[in-house]
Design an enzyme around this catalytic site. Structure first.
Site, mmCIF file in Angstrom:
data_model
loop_
_atom_site.group_PDB
_atom_site.id
_atom_site.type_symbol
_atom_site.label_atom_id
_atom_site.label_comp_id
_atom_site.label_asym_id
_atom_site.label_seq_id
_atom_site.Cartn_x
_atom_site.Cartn_y
_atom_site.Cartn_z
ATOM 1 N N GLU A 71 -23.386 72.558 1.375
ATOM 2 C CA GLU A 71 -23.868 72.033 2.651
ATOM 3 C C GLU A 71 -25.112 72.749 3.152
ATOM 4 O OE1 GLU A 71 -21.164 72.034 6.029
ATOM 5 O OE2 GLU A 71 -22.611 70.817 7.124
ATOM 6 N N ASP A 89 -18.253 73.416 0.762
ATOM 7 C CA ASP A 89 -18.484 73.552 2.200
ATOM 8 C C ASP A 89 -17.995 74.957 2.562
ATOM 9 O OD1 ASP A 89 -18.689 73.409 4.913
ATOM 10 O OD2 ASP A 89 -17.965 71.347 5.037
ATOM 11 N N ILE A 91 -17.919 76.696 5.337
ATOM 12 C CA ILE A 91 -17.019 76.674 6.504
ATOM 13 C C ILE A 91 -16.949 75.222 6.964
ATOM 14 C CG2 ILE A 91 -16.634 77.394 8.899
ATOM 15 C CD1 ILE A 91 -17.994 80.014 8.326
ATOM 16 N N ASP A 92 -15.808 74.604 6.747
ATOM 17 C CA ASP A 92 -15.622 73.242 7.245
ATOM 18 C C ASP A 92 -14.876 73.358 8.570
ATOM 19 O OD1 ASP A 92 -15.701 70.328 7.008
ATOM 20 O OD2 ASP A 92 -13.532 70.557 7.012
ATOM 21 N N THR A 94 -17.081 74.186 11.518
ATOM 22 C CA THR A 94 -17.883 75.275 12.102
ATOM 23 C C THR A 94 -17.721 75.328 13.619
ATOM 24 O OG1 THR A 94 -19.453 75.191 10.290
ATOM 25 C CG2 THR A 94 -20.246 76.186 12.310
ATOM 26 N N ASP A 217 -17.464 67.709 2.618
ATOM 27 C CA ASP A 217 -16.309 67.647 3.531
ATOM 28 C C ASP A 217 -15.041 67.209 2.786
ATOM 29 O OD1 ASP A 217 -17.857 68.154 5.894
ATOM 30 O OD2 ASP A 217 -18.493 66.056 5.914
HETATM 31 C C1 IPD Z 1 -17.379 68.755 10.108
HETATM 32 C C2 IPD Z 1 -15.864 68.687 10.136
HETATM 33 C C3 IPD Z 1 -15.391 67.652 11.140
HETATM 34 C C4 IPD Z 1 -15.974 66.278 10.869
HETATM 35 C C5 IPD Z 1 -17.501 66.376 10.833
HETATM 36 C C6 IPD Z 1 -17.944 67.399 9.787
HETATM 37 P P1 IPD Z 1 -18.697 71.019 9.446
HETATM 38 O O1 IPD Z 1 -17.823 69.667 9.117
HETATM 39 O O2 IPD Z 1 -15.332 68.375 8.882
HETATM 40 O O3 IPD Z 1 -13.996 67.531 11.103
HETATM 41 O O4 IPD Z 1 -15.586 65.395 11.899
HETATM 42 O O5 IPD Z 1 -18.038 65.110 10.525
HETATM 43 O O6 IPD Z 1 -19.361 67.492 9.794
HETATM 44 O O7 IPD Z 1 -20.021 70.546 9.956
HETATM 45 O O8 IPD Z 1 -17.929 71.796 10.427
HETATM 46 O O9 IPD Z 1 -18.783 71.633 8.098
HETATM 47 CA CA CA Z 2 -17.869 70.044 6.718
HETATM 48 CA CA CA Z 3 -19.701 73.271 6.970
#
Ligand code: IPD
Ligand code: CA
Ligand code: CA
Length: 268
Positions: A71, A89, A91-92, A94, A217
């Site tokens: 990412e 990813d 940190i999913d 964030t 994701d």
């Molecule tokens: C997000 C998370 C979130 C989803 C967003 C993503 P990130 O990832 O997975 O649940 O609703 O569309 O972008 O940006 O925290 O890696």
């Molecule tokens: Ca993510």
């Molecule tokens: Ca992320």
């Protein structure tokens, strides 16, 4: 890919996730530099970048011929999933990481010639690793996850969704969405797509509907969900490629057709 190689990659991925997770936990109360990306709510921190850089360095050192989609941009710019591709990813969730210091995950999928071979979703603060190798079942730490139940009825399901379904760019009209959320038992919004998919695999939610998800994701979660008999598609039930953004529908297959039918009634 031969089994020995797959096992070695699995072992390394697990070890690197543990190191990265320990690092995040040890610095969880340190001050963070938070920047924004595509919009003021699209957050990125120094920890996202540090963690992705760590994985990319390890992978490139160990497997110079593997490719990486990450990412935060430390990986490669790929036009295909040929060869071995790590989809990361760091940190999913964030926003959860910044605001709550919990409810976020490291997500790593390893694909070989377009097929998902390994999925790992690490809930860092709870020290819970969801992991799967294609054809060998999915696990939560050391416990094998059961195959998804076949007798699920839509009226008794819980769906994870996000607030984007309420925004004006929605794909499905609000009357249909209101009807849908009243029909099912309840909704949840966890804020981490990777954990949302892991929860389906664990059987603690039955569906996940999310707009505009990126390959990183979902790459790991898809492998894990598939291993317990779940399905991850777009909202019309079509397969997803992992090179572009998608609206995602993951669920227990027992309810897939019915939900697609309901959403179709309200498609614009
Ligand atoms: C997000 C998370 C979130 C989803 C967003 C993503 P990130 O990832 O997975 O649940 O609703 O569309 O972008 O940006 O925290 O890696
Ligand atoms: Ca993510
Ligand atoms: Ca992320």
């Amino acid at each position: 890919m031969d089994i020995q190689m797959l096992d070695e990659i699995y072992k390394n991925a697990r070890e690197w996730i543990e190191i990265a997770g320990n690092n995040i936990r040890s610095k969880i109360n340190q001050p963070l530099t938070v920047d924004t990306k595509s919009n003021p709510n699209d957050l990125v921190t120094t920890m996202d970048k540090e963690t992705e850089a760590f994985f990319v360095t390890k992978i490139k050192e160990t497997y110079p011929n593997h490719f990486i989609i990450g990412e935060e941009g430390f990986g490669d710019n790929l036009a295909s999933l040929d060869g071995t591709v790590w989809i990361i990813d760091p940190i999913d969730g964030t926003m959860n990481f910044v605001h709550q210091k919990r409810n976020f995950a490291i997500s790593i999928g390893v694909y070989h010639d377009r097929i998902g071979e390994i999925g790992m979703v690490y809930d860092v603060m709870n020290d819970v690793l969801y992991h799967a190798k294609r054809g060998q079942g999915a696990y939560k730490n050391d416990t094998k996850l059961s195959a998804l139940k076949k007798d699920v009825v839509l009226e008794k399901t819980i769906f994870a969704m996000n607030h984007f379904w309420l925004c004006p760019n929605r794909l499905v009209d609000e009357i249909t969405m209101q009807k849908f959320v009243r029909y099912i038992r309840g909704t949840r919004a966890y804020g981490s797509a990777a954990l949302d998919l892991a929860y389906i695999a664990e059987g603690i939610t039955d569906g996940y509907l999310s707009l505009g998800l990126e390959p990183w994701d979902i790459a790991a979660g898809m492998v894990i969900v598939n291993e317990v008999g779940g399905v991850v598609t777009d909202i019309d039930g079509e397969p997803l490629d992992l090179l572009s953004k998608h609206h995602v529908f993951a669920c227990n297959p027992a309810i897939q057709g019915e939900v697609i039918g309901i959403l179709k009634e309200g498609r614009k």
